[in-house]
Design a protein around this motif. Structure first.
Motif, PDB file in Angstrom:
ATOM      1  N   LYS A 132       0.836  -1.212   0.000  1.00 29.36           N
ATOM      2  CA  LYS A 132       0.000   0.000   0.000  1.00 29.36           C
ATOM      3  C   LYS A 132       0.868   1.259   0.000  1.00 29.36           C
ATOM      4  CE  LYS A 132      -4.145   1.953   1.951  1.00 29.36           C
ATOM      5  NZ  LYS A 132      -4.824   2.108   0.697  1.00 29.36           N
ATOM      6  N   VAL A 133       1.900   1.265   0.829  1.00 27.65           N
ATOM      7  CA  VAL A 133       2.797   2.423   0.898  1.00 27.65           C
ATOM      8  C   VAL A 133       3.507   2.608  -0.448  1.00 27.65           C
ATOM      9  CG1 VAL A 133       4.884   3.352   1.983  1.00 27.65           C
ATOM     10  CG2 VAL A 133       3.147   2.215   3.384  1.00 27.65           C
ATOM     11  N   ALA A 134       4.005   1.507  -1.012  1.00 26.05           N
ATOM     12  CA  ALA A 134       4.749   1.593  -2.281  1.00 26.05           C
ATOM     13  C   ALA A 134       3.858   2.159  -3.380  1.00 26.05           C
ATOM     14  CB  ALA A 134       5.274   0.206  -2.672  1.00 26.05           C
ATOM     15  N   ALA A 162       1.146 -11.371  -6.095  1.00 29.70           N
ATOM     16  CA  ALA A 162      -0.317 -11.261  -6.087  1.00 29.70           C
ATOM     17  C   ALA A 162      -0.771 -10.078  -5.237  1.00 29.70           C
ATOM     18  CB  ALA A 162      -0.935 -12.565  -5.571  1.00 29.70           C
ATOM     19  N   VAL A 163      -0.112  -9.874  -4.097  1.00 28.25           N
ATOM     20  CA  VAL A 163      -0.469  -8.750  -3.216  1.00 28.25           C
ATOM     21  C   VAL A 163      -0.203  -7.418  -3.924  1.00 28.25           C
ATOM     22  CG1 VAL A 163       0.178  -7.548  -1.074  1.00 28.25           C
ATOM     23  CG2 VAL A 163      -0.096 -10.044  -1.076  1.00 28.25           C
ATOM     24  N   PHE A 164       0.962  -7.274  -4.538  1.00 24.97           N
ATOM     25  CA  PHE A 164       1.295  -6.022  -5.229  1.00 24.97           C
ATOM     26  C   PHE A 164       0.389  -5.807  -6.446  1.00 24.97           C
ATOM     27  CE2 PHE A 164       5.057  -3.531  -3.837  1.00 24.97           C
ATOM     28  CZ  PHE A 164       5.302  -4.176  -2.641  1.00 24.97           C
ATOM     29  N   ARG A 165       0.096  -6.891  -7.183  1.00 26.20           N
ATOM     30  CA  ARG A 165      -0.791  -6.747  -8.359  1.00 26.20           C
ATOM     31  C   ARG A 165      -2.156  -6.230  -7.934  1.00 26.20           C
ATOM     32  NH1 ARG A 165       1.009 -11.033 -12.399  1.00 26.20           N
ATOM     33  NH2 ARG A 165       2.515  -9.730 -13.530  1.00 26.20           N
ATOM     34  N   ALA A 166      -2.682  -6.808  -6.843  1.00 25.31           N
ATOM     35  CA  ALA A 166      -4.015  -6.405  -6.371  1.00 25.31           C
ATOM     36  C   ALA A 166      -3.991  -4.944  -5.926  1.00 25.31           C
ATOM     37  CB  ALA A 166      -4.461  -7.309  -5.224  1.00 25.31           C
ATOM     38  N   MET A 167      -2.924  -4.539  -5.260  1.00 29.23           N
ATOM     39  CA  MET A 167      -2.812  -3.151  -4.794  1.00 29.23           C
ATOM     40  C   MET A 167      -2.735  -2.187  -5.973  1.00 29.23           C
ATOM     41  SD  MET A 167      -2.935  -1.637  -1.943  1.00 29.23           S
ATOM     42  CE  MET A 167      -2.539  -2.944  -0.768  1.00 29.23           C
ATOM     43  N   LEU A 168      -1.974  -2.570  -6.973  1.00 32.10           N
ATOM     44  CA  LEU A 168      -1.847  -1.741  -8.178  1.00 32.10           C
ATOM     45  C   LEU A 168      -3.206  -1.602  -8.867  1.00 32.10           C
ATOM     46  CD1 LEU A 168       0.685  -0.394  -9.336  1.00 32.10           C
ATOM     47  CD2 LEU A 168       0.976  -2.371 -10.821  1.00 32.10           C
ATOM     48  N   ALA A 169      -3.943  -2.700  -8.946  1.00 26.44           N
ATOM     49  CA  ALA A 169      -5.251  -2.675  -9.619  1.00 26.44           C
ATOM     50  C   ALA A 169      -6.236  -1.795  -8.847  1.00 26.44           C
ATOM     51  CB  ALA A 169      -5.796  -4.093  -9.754  1.00 26.44           C
ATOM     52  N   SER A 170      -6.144  -1.786  -7.499  1.00 25.57           N
ATOM     53  CA  SER A 170      -7.123  -0.996  -6.751  1.00 25.57           C
ATOM     54  C   SER A 170      -6.701   0.466  -6.642  1.00 25.57           C
ATOM     55  CB  SER A 170      -7.388  -1.606  -5.374  1.00 25.57           C
ATOM     56  OG  SER A 170      -6.323  -1.360  -4.513  1.00 25.57           O
ATOM     57  N   GLU A 171      -5.406   0.734  -6.529  1.00 28.24           N
ATOM     58  CA  GLU A 171      -4.947   2.124  -6.352  1.00 28.24           C
ATOM     59  C   GLU A 171      -4.667   2.831  -7.673  1.00 28.24           C
ATOM     60  OE1 GLU A 171      -3.577   3.895  -3.324  1.00 28.24           O
ATOM     61  OE2 GLU A 171      -4.832   2.541  -2.186  1.00 28.24           O
ATOM     62  N   LEU A 172      -4.266   2.065  -8.664  1.00 30.21           N
ATOM     63  CA  LEU A 172      -3.908   2.657  -9.961  1.00 30.21           C
ATOM     64  C   LEU A 172      -4.554   1.861 -11.078  1.00 30.21           C
ATOM     65  CD1 LEU A 172      -0.132   3.431  -9.343  1.00 30.21           C
ATOM     66  CD2 LEU A 172      -1.765   5.075 -10.205  1.00 30.21           C
TER      67      LEU A 172
END
Ligand code: AR6
Length: 175
Positions: A132-134, A162-172
């Motif tokens: 999330k921070v990244a 998978a965690v980073f992909r999901a974060m990218l999809a929701s934030e960006l």
């Protein structure tokens, strides 16, 4: 605004030959260690530690730049992430790493940069919180970038990817 690509891949940060600058999850003395720092120094050869001697020590959140030595990359940007819950506020210090590394790469006129998941190994930062921070810091900095056109997040495991992909999809969304 010219488009900046942001991508997540599974891989080894020391094997990103198409990238101008790779980011090291360093220790304060900028010496070889385990994990990311071990892989980068092993691939770069002893000249990297030699050059780093004059740049150390660094503080949590700081970023400094060196040559790539035997790496295929022109530069290494060394960031000292926070030890989770010990170097505080950890969230701000981790965000500083991403922001300072991106701004440094941009000032140097580089067009691509690859990050590992800073602080999520030996330093104990939970992967979800770190993602999330990244991603939110990258989102904040991207509009100010004039040179960097590709930001790659390199994750070591399928689970972290998978965690980073999901974060990218929701934030960006749409990246
Ligand atoms: N490529 C990409 N990611 C990697 C690699 C690699 N080759 N190796 C590990 N990871 P860490 P930190 C992942 O411990 O938490 C060092 O000894 C790993 O699975 O390298 O910031 C330094 O000397 C984890 O998700 O960095 C410091 O003392 C993430 O990269 C201290 O550890 C970061 O793990 C820094 O700790």
């Amino acid at each position: 605004m010219t488009q900046v690509s942001i991508e997540c891949v599974r891989g080894n940060i020391a094997n990103q030959p198409d990238i101008d600058a790779i980011v090291n999850a360093a220790n304060a003395r900028l010496m070889p260690g385990s994990g990311v720092a071990g892989a980068i120094h092993a691939a770069a050869g002893p000249g990297l530690a030699e050059e780093c001697r004059q740049l150390a020590p660094i503080e949590p959140g700081q970023a400094v730049i060196s040559g790539g030595h035997d790496l295929p990359n022109a530069c290494v940007i060394h960031c000292l992430g926070p030890v989770y819950g010990v170097d505080t506020p950890s969230e701000k210090l981790l965000a500083d790493c991403y922001r300072n590394a991106l701004e440094l790469a941009d000032r140097q006129g580089l067009s691509s940069i690859a990050f590992p998941a800073i602080s999520t190994g030996v330093f104990g930062y939970p992967i979800e919180e770190a993602a999330k921070v990244a991603v939110s810091t990258i989102r904040e900095v991207v509009p100010d970038l004039t040179s960097v056109r590709l930001i790659r997040l390199v994750l070591f495991s399928e689970g972290d990817l998978a965690v980073f992909r999901a974060m990218l999809a929701s934030e960006l969304p749409g990246t």
